[in-house]
Design a protein around this motif. Sequence first.
Motif, mmCIF file in Angstrom:
data_model
loop_
_atom_site.group_PDB
_atom_site.id
_atom_site.type_symbol
_atom_site.label_atom_id
_atom_site.label_comp_id
_atom_site.label_asym_id
_atom_site.label_seq_id
_atom_site.Cartn_x
_atom_site.Cartn_y
_atom_site.Cartn_z
ATOM 1 N N ALA A 147 -5.989 -32.908 32.294
ATOM 2 C CA ALA A 147 -7.011 -33.385 31.911
ATOM 3 C C ALA A 147 -7.994 -32.403 31.511
ATOM 4 O O ALA A 147 -8.983 -33.302 31.674
ATOM 5 C CB ALA A 147 -7.835 -33.486 33.247
ATOM 6 N N LEU A 148 -7.765 -31.544 30.745
ATOM 7 C CA LEU A 148 -8.587 -30.777 30.321
ATOM 8 C C LEU A 148 -9.888 -31.493 28.541
ATOM 9 O O LEU A 148 -8.767 -31.788 28.441
ATOM 10 C CB LEU A 148 -7.739 -29.934 29.221
ATOM 11 C CG LEU A 148 -8.588 -27.689 29.504
ATOM 12 C CD1 LEU A 148 -8.981 -27.711 30.912
ATOM 13 C CD2 LEU A 148 -7.318 -26.930 28.593
ATOM 14 N N ARG A 149 -10.674 -30.886 29.204
ATOM 15 C CA ARG A 149 -12.078 -31.841 27.848
ATOM 16 C C ARG A 149 -12.076 -30.291 26.968
ATOM 17 O O ARG A 149 -12.655 -30.273 26.066
ATOM 18 C CB ARG A 149 -12.883 -32.091 28.525
ATOM 19 C CG ARG A 149 -12.539 -33.806 29.780
ATOM 20 C CD ARG A 149 -13.529 -34.230 30.216
ATOM 21 N NE ARG A 149 -13.149 -35.108 31.316
ATOM 22 C CZ ARG A 149 -14.694 -35.678 31.986
ATOM 23 N NH1 ARG A 149 -16.077 -34.830 31.923
ATOM 24 N NH2 ARG A 149 -13.781 -37.154 33.118
ATOM 25 N N ALA A 150 -12.216 -28.773 28.108
ATOM 26 C CA ALA A 150 -12.895 -27.955 27.369
ATOM 27 C C ALA A 150 -12.594 -26.854 27.173
ATOM 28 O O ALA A 150 -11.554 -26.354 28.578
ATOM 29 C CB ALA A 150 -14.126 -28.154 27.580
ATOM 30 N N LEU A 151 -11.139 -25.892 26.224
ATOM 31 C CA LEU A 151 -10.645 -24.557 26.483
ATOM 32 C C LEU A 151 -11.464 -23.208 25.586
ATOM 33 O O LEU A 151 -11.922 -23.317 24.540
ATOM 34 C CB LEU A 151 -9.501 -24.851 25.748
ATOM 35 C CG LEU A 151 -8.321 -23.744 25.945
ATOM 36 C CD1 LEU A 151 -7.052 -24.811 26.338
ATOM 37 C CD2 LEU A 151 -8.650 -22.786 25.190
ATOM 38 N N VAL A 152 -11.864 -22.719 26.752
ATOM 39 C CA VAL A 152 -12.545 -21.062 25.274
ATOM 40 C C VAL A 152 -10.951 -20.023 25.820
ATOM 41 O O VAL A 152 -11.057 -19.818 26.869
ATOM 42 C CB VAL A 152 -13.586 -20.905 26.804
ATOM 43 C CG1 VAL A 152 -14.087 -19.383 26.151
ATOM 44 C CG2 VAL A 152 -14.494 -22.189 26.806
ATOM 45 N N LEU A 153 -11.058 -19.171 24.753
ATOM 46 C CA LEU A 153 -10.680 -17.630 24.807
ATOM 47 C C LEU A 153 -11.322 -17.248 24.506
ATOM 48 O O LEU A 153 -12.198 -17.139 23.492
ATOM 49 C CB LEU A 153 -9.005 -18.554 23.377
ATOM 50 C CG LEU A 153 -8.687 -19.087 23.476
ATOM 51 C CD1 LEU A 153 -7.373 -18.677 22.566
ATOM 52 C CD2 LEU A 153 -7.714 -19.003 24.327
#
Length: 569
Positions: A147-153
Motif C-alpha cells: 500500500a506504499l505511496r511514498a518511499l524516502v532514502l
Amino acid sequence: MGFPISSAPLLRALEGRHYDAPTPVQAAVLDPALAGRDLLVSAQTGSGKTVAFGLAMAAEILGEQEAFEPAGLPLALVVAPTRELALQVQRELTWLYAPAGGRIASCVGGMDPRREQRALAAGVHIVVGTPGRLRDHLERRHLDLSALRALVLDEADEMLDLGFREDLEFILSAARPERRTLLFSATLPKPIVALARTFQRDAQRLEIGSAERGHADIEYRALRVLPREIPLVVVNVLRQFEAPAALVFCNTREAVRYHQATLSERGFSVVALSGELSQNERNGALQALRDGRARVCVATDVAARGIDLPGLALVIHADLPTNAETMQHRSGRTGRAGRKGVSVLLVPPARRRKAEQLFQTADVVPAWSGPPAADEIRTLDEERLLRHPVFQEAADEDEDAMGRALLAAHPAETIAAALVRLYRERLPAAEEVIDPGFKPLRPERIRPERGFGDGAGAEAPGDATFARGAWFLLTTGRAKGADPKWLLPMLCKRGGVTRSDIGPIRIFDRETKVLISDRAADSFARAVHGTEVQGIRIEPVSGPARAPKHARRVAAAKPAGKKRPAPKR
C-alpha cells in the motif's frame, strides 16, 4: 515567506515549532511544479531535509485531509543508514504529523524486533528504519509494502558506503511500484545516480547549495599539537569554548574509551558513542546530552552519523578524519539551521600534510594556531566570572541577609577571593601544553588526497628517503586478514607518520614487513616501541626484507640501495 503547503494540520505543527519560512531544500522540494515527481536531491547535513521530505510526501499520504484514516499497512517508508539517524527522523516526523494523528513506527537494529512486529501488526502510517532490519521484517512477512505511496532514502551515499546496496535494492524491489520515491544524499556519486536511474521514474535532480554553503556557518580551526599532548589539548579546547554541548571525534573504539576516561577524570560530564555499545546505552548517552546532564560526547564516525544535538557548538577532531567528506560530515554536526559552530582539528607535525590535503579538498581555509595555553584559559575564566548572570539577578530576602552577614564577618576582598576559589573549584584545570610551531605548507607542496589501499606513500619507493629507510615487522599476516586498506591508516596512526613516509608493504602468511622512510624511521620506532594493539606488535628488523614467492607485495618498485640477505629469525 511561508511554507507552500495547504495541509492545515501540518501548518499547525510547523507553527508550534516556530517554523516561519522554509530552508532552501524545503522550498525546492515543495515547488508546486514538482508535485508528485520523483526527486534526486543533493543537500548538506543540517539543511532541514527531514522536514523537507516529511512535507514533500504529505500530498501522497495525507492529501487535504484533516486527519489520517485508521492506521493499517504503511503509506510511507523512510530508510536511513544508522539507528541514531532513523530514530531522529522518527522523532521529527512524529511532531510533524501529530496534529493529523499520524502513527510512526521505527524498525532499527539493536531494538526488540518482536515489539516492532507488534507495532506493524497494530497498523502504522509511516515506517522509519535501517536497511538490514527492514529487510529482515520483509523476509519474515512482518512488513507489507503493497500500500506504499511514498518511499524516502535518507543519506543514500552513507548507506552505500556502509555496504547496504543489496539491502536497498531488495527493499526498493519489494515496494509498490506505483509510489513516489525521494532520494536524499549529501553527494551524488555515480553509484547513487545509477541507483536512482534503476528505481526512480523520470526523477528531477535538485542540487541544493554547494560545498561552500555546507560549512558557511562553521568556523574551522587547525591547532598544532604534539602527539603525546592530544588528550591535554582536548581538555584545553573544551575549557576555552565552554560550549553547552561538544563532540570529540576519534577513529577507533579504543581511542573513544581513552578520551572518555581522560575527560571524566578531569571533571567533565562526558558520555561515549561507539559501535560496541548497546542501543539502550547509546540512547541514554544521547538523552544525557539533550537534557544537559552531559556536555561532552566522545564518538566514532559510525556511531555519530546522523545525530542532531541542540546547542552543539563545538566539534573537536582528536584524530584527523580519513578524508575531506568525513571531515565535513563530522563538522556538520554543528553550525546547523543557521546557528554558528566551531570545528577544531588537532594536527601533529607528522600529519600536517594530511590536514592540508583535507582542507584543500574541502575548499576550507582554517585559522592555524598553537593549542590554547593554560594562562589564556585562566584569563577567559576571569572574564566569564565577571560577566556571570548571577551578578545581574536581584537577591531575594534570604540572600540579602546572608550577604550582609558575610560583609559583617569578613572584608569584601576576602569574600571576593572565596567566590573566585569556589568558581574555579567546579572547573576542570587547564593543562600546560606546547606549540610545535610548524608552518602550513605552501599550496604547491600539497599533494592531492589519495585513498587507502593504494600501496606505498606519496613518494616513490626508489627515492633516497627510502634507500636509507628502516624495515619493521608486524605480527599479523595474510592468515589474519592483513590488508593495506587497514594497515596503512593503522601504521600512520600508531607511528605518527604520513603515507608519504611508508614505502613497500610486504604481506606474508603470518607476518608483514613495511619500509619506513629515513626521515621518519627513528620517530616511528619510538612511537611503536613496546605497544601492542589488538594483538599486533610492530618491531624493527635489522636488515631489508626480501619477499619470497608466496609473499604479497604492495608497491610498484623495490627500495633502492644494495640488497643484503634477509635476517635469520
